[in-house]
Design a protein around this motif. Sequence first.
Motif, PDB file in Angstrom:
ATOM      1  N   UNK A  70       0.818  -1.212   0.000  1.00 25.56           N
ATOM      2  CA  UNK A  70       0.000   0.000   0.000  1.00 25.56           C
ATOM      3  C   UNK A  70       0.850   1.260   0.000  1.00 25.56           C
ATOM      4  N   UNK A  71       2.133   1.124   0.290  1.00 24.22           N
ATOM      5  CA  UNK A  71       2.972   2.314   0.357  1.00 24.22           C
ATOM      6  C   UNK A  71       3.148   2.993  -0.977  1.00 24.22           C
ATOM      7  N   UNK A  72       3.178   2.199  -2.079  1.00 19.70           N
ATOM      8  CA  UNK A  72       3.339   2.753  -3.422  1.00 19.70           C
ATOM      9  C   UNK A  72       4.611   3.557  -3.541  1.00 19.70           C
ATOM     10  N   UNK A  73       4.540   4.643  -4.297  1.00 21.77           N
ATOM     11  CA  UNK A  73       5.717   5.452  -4.575  1.00 21.77           C
ATOM     12  C   UNK A  73       6.150   6.246  -3.358  1.00 21.77           C
ATOM     13  N   UNK A  74       5.264   6.399  -2.407  1.00 32.31           N
ATOM     14  CA  UNK A  74       5.598   7.169  -1.223  1.00 32.31           C
ATOM     15  C   UNK A  74       6.383   6.367  -0.195  1.00 32.31           C
ATOM     16  N   UNK A  75       6.695   5.094  -0.530  1.00 28.17           N
ATOM     17  CA  UNK A  75       7.452   4.274   0.408  1.00 28.17           C
ATOM     18  C   UNK A  75       6.521   3.472   1.306  1.00 28.17           C
ATOM     19  N   UNK A  76       7.070   2.492   1.988  1.00 30.42           N
ATOM     20  CA  UNK A  76       6.235   1.624   2.824  1.00 30.42           C
ATOM     21  C   UNK A  76       5.654   2.365   4.019  1.00 30.42           C
ATOM     22  N   UNK A  77       4.454   1.983   4.370  1.00 29.20           N
ATOM     23  CA  UNK A  77       3.806   2.543   5.546  1.00 29.20           C
ATOM     24  C   UNK A  77       4.384   1.888   6.796  1.00 29.20           C
ATOM     25  N   UNK A  78       4.735   2.678   7.768  1.00 28.63           N
ATOM     26  CA  UNK A  78       5.337   2.137   8.986  1.00 28.63           C
ATOM     27  C   UNK A  78       4.329   1.282   9.747  1.00 28.63           C
ATOM     28  N   UNK A  79       4.807   0.123  10.205  1.00 25.18           N
ATOM     29  CA  UNK A  79       3.971  -0.773  11.010  1.00 25.18           C
ATOM     30  C   UNK A  79       4.016  -0.295  12.452  1.00 25.18           C
ATOM     31  N   UNK A  80       2.880   0.113  12.974  1.00 22.93           N
ATOM     32  CA  UNK A  80       2.840   0.689  14.314  1.00 22.93           C
ATOM     33  C   UNK A  80       2.652  -0.384  15.383  1.00 22.93           C
ATOM     34  N   UNK A  81       2.889   0.000  16.627  1.00 20.44           N
ATOM     35  CA  UNK A  81       2.661  -0.917  17.740  1.00 20.44           C
ATOM     36  C   UNK A  81       1.198  -1.306  17.817  1.00 20.44           C
ATOM     37  N   UNK A  82       0.329  -0.368  17.439  1.00 22.68           N
ATOM     38  CA  UNK A  82      -1.100  -0.666  17.457  1.00 22.68           C
ATOM     39  C   UNK A  82      -1.427  -1.782  16.461  1.00 22.68           C
ATOM     40  N   UNK A  83      -0.776  -1.764  15.275  1.00 25.23           N
ATOM     41  CA  UNK A  83      -0.985  -2.826  14.289  1.00 25.23           C
ATOM     42  C   UNK A  83      -0.542  -4.179  14.839  1.00 25.23           C
ATOM     43  N   UNK A  84       0.633  -4.187  15.491  1.00 25.47           N
ATOM     44  CA  UNK A  84       1.155  -5.441  16.043  1.00 25.47           C
ATOM     45  C   UNK A  84       0.244  -5.955  17.145  1.00 25.47           C
ATOM     46  N   UNK A  85      -0.188  -5.056  18.053  1.00 24.97           N
ATOM     47  CA  UNK A  85      -1.075  -5.463  19.137  1.00 24.97           C
ATOM     48  C   UNK A  85      -2.376  -6.034  18.598  1.00 24.97           C
ATOM     49  N   UNK A  86      -2.892  -5.405  17.539  1.00 25.75           N
ATOM     50  CA  UNK A  86      -4.147  -5.883  16.952  1.00 25.75           C
ATOM     51  C   UNK A  86      -3.972  -7.278  16.359  1.00 25.75           C
ATOM     52  N   UNK A  87      -2.816  -7.519  15.713  1.00 24.25           N
ATOM     53  CA  UNK A  87      -2.560  -8.834  15.129  1.00 24.25           C
ATOM     54  C   UNK A  87      -2.454  -9.908  16.195  1.00 24.25           C
ATOM     55  N   UNK A  88      -1.714  -9.604  17.263  1.00 22.94           N
ATOM     56  CA  UNK A  88      -1.561 -10.576  18.349  1.00 22.94           C
ATOM     57  C   UNK A  88      -2.903 -10.814  19.026  1.00 22.94           C
ATOM     58  N   UNK A  89      -3.662  -9.731  19.288  1.00 19.20           N
ATOM     59  CA  UNK A  89      -4.956  -9.871  19.940  1.00 19.20           C
ATOM     60  C   UNK A  89      -5.896 -10.723  19.108  1.00 19.20           C
ATOM     61  N   UNK A  90      -5.870 -10.518  17.788  1.00 21.63           N
ATOM     62  CA  UNK A  90      -6.742 -11.307  16.924  1.00 21.63           C
ATOM     63  C   UNK A  90      -6.377 -12.785  17.005  1.00 21.63           C
ATOM     64  N   UNK A  91      -5.083 -13.090  17.042  1.00 15.28           N
ATOM     65  CA  UNK A  91      -4.653 -14.485  17.137  1.00 15.28           C
ATOM     66  C   UNK A  91      -5.091 -15.104  18.454  1.00 15.28           C
ATOM     67  N   UNK A  92      -4.863 -14.370  19.548  1.00 16.95           N
ATOM     68  CA  UNK A  92      -5.165 -14.909  20.871  1.00 16.95           C
ATOM     69  C   UNK A  92      -6.651 -15.106  21.081  1.00 16.95           C
ATOM     70  N   UNK A  93      -7.479 -14.236  20.511  1.00 15.78           N
ATOM     71  CA  UNK A  93      -8.922 -14.325  20.730  1.00 15.78           C
ATOM     72  C   UNK A  93      -9.613 -15.248  19.748  1.00 15.78           C
ATOM     73  N   UNK A  94      -8.911 -15.733  18.725  1.00 15.86           N
ATOM     74  CA  UNK A  94      -9.529 -16.642  17.762  1.00 15.86           C
ATOM     75  C   UNK A  94      -8.981 -18.057  17.875  1.00 15.86           C
ATOM     76  N   UNK A  95      -8.018 -18.286  18.776  1.00 14.28           N
ATOM     77  CA  UNK A  95      -7.455 -19.615  18.954  1.00 14.28           C
ATOM     78  C   UNK A  95      -8.083 -20.288  20.171  1.00 14.28           C
ATOM     79  N   UNK A  96      -8.255 -21.600  20.084  1.00 16.68           N
ATOM     80  CA  UNK A  96      -8.746 -22.382  21.213  1.00 16.68           C
ATOM     81  C   UNK A  96      -7.528 -22.837  22.017  1.00 16.68           C
ATOM     82  N   UNK A  97      -7.218 -22.118  23.086  1.00 16.82           N
ATOM     83  CA  UNK A  97      -5.989 -22.353  23.828  1.00 16.82           C
ATOM     84  C   UNK A  97      -6.189 -23.418  24.907  1.00 16.82           C
ATOM     85  N   UNK A  98      -5.310 -24.440  24.979  1.00 21.97           N
ATOM     86  CA  UNK A  98      -5.409 -25.428  26.059  1.00 21.97           C
ATOM     87  C   UNK A  98      -4.989 -24.807  27.378  1.00 21.97           C
ATOM     88  N   UNK A  99      -5.549 -25.300  28.463  1.00 20.89           N
ATOM     89  CA  UNK A  99      -5.183 -24.803  29.782  1.00 20.89           C
ATOM     90  C   UNK A  99      -3.796 -25.310  30.163  1.00 20.89           C
TER      91      UNK A  99
END
Length: 307
Positions: free
Chosen positions: A72-101
């Motif tokens: 999506x960065x195109x000619x303007x260069x890559x868009x910086x990946x923010x901490x919010x993006x990383x947190x959202x990715x991890x949160x999505x993984x943790x809340x969609x996985x069936x985790x064993x106790x």
Amino acid sequence: MRKPALYSPSHRAGPPKADARALPADEVAAVPEPAGRMRRFRLASARAASSPRVMWSAMALIAVLLVASVWHGGVNGPKALTQKDIDAAVLRTLTTQNLPSRAARAADKIRPAVVRVVSYGRNGEGKDVEQGVGTGVVITDKGIILTNLHVVQTALSIKVVYADGAESPATVTGAQPQNDLAVLQAQIIPDDLIAATMRSTNDLVPGEDVVAVGFPFGIGPSVSSGVISGFDRAFKSPEGVQEIGNLIQFDAAANPGNSGGPLVTMDGEVIGIVTGILNPTSHRTFVGIGFAVPIESAASAAGLPPF
């Protein structure tokens, strides 16, 4: 060369680690999150800390985000990946996985080393009959098994049933009557036999989580979880004449048939051999107090002092 036994180093407590939940407010992400969502994120994060499958999923999502940001960065260069993006990715993984106790992971680790121990006697007609069922735990891949002496003491013959259903005759090769321990040697040893890992009890404290795996009333393998209630306890069964000392007290459910089975940490490492339950009535059922012989004593019965 095969290893005779597996030992885990003592996990002595070091300097206290910083608690992520106690960080100053200025070290927390600037973007506010709803309280319920953040609580789920923290709980899921704690449960998933030792789950490689979940962490790899999170890493995969982050990789996708990186690729998307570059595209999506195109000619303007890559868009910086923010901490919010990383947190959202991890949160999505943790809340969609069936985790064993933690207890489920501990039980899964120890289960291949747990065996059913069946003792046989002889009836009035001279036929071999099953007279009792207990539990044992494999402590070396050469087929050495720990169990309780009272499980096999009067048996004319003994059979062990491995986790995969394979069976083997077994013989008593050692005993430690003062701790109600017996050492069995299986005659048929699977090529892929997995032995338990043993762990010192020296740095354990009351309140630590434990799991008991065995065959209560012959049903199993069954799993129960609880905590260590205390150390250096003494116990004498109603049928016994000798008091056993230096026992671990725990409250994970145990019943007749659990005898000889492993008491393990949340890492699936054996810290004791379940040997008895306390019940002030005449019923042999669990009321919340069980006892286990520390693994230091149990392993020494097999000539393997591990620590």
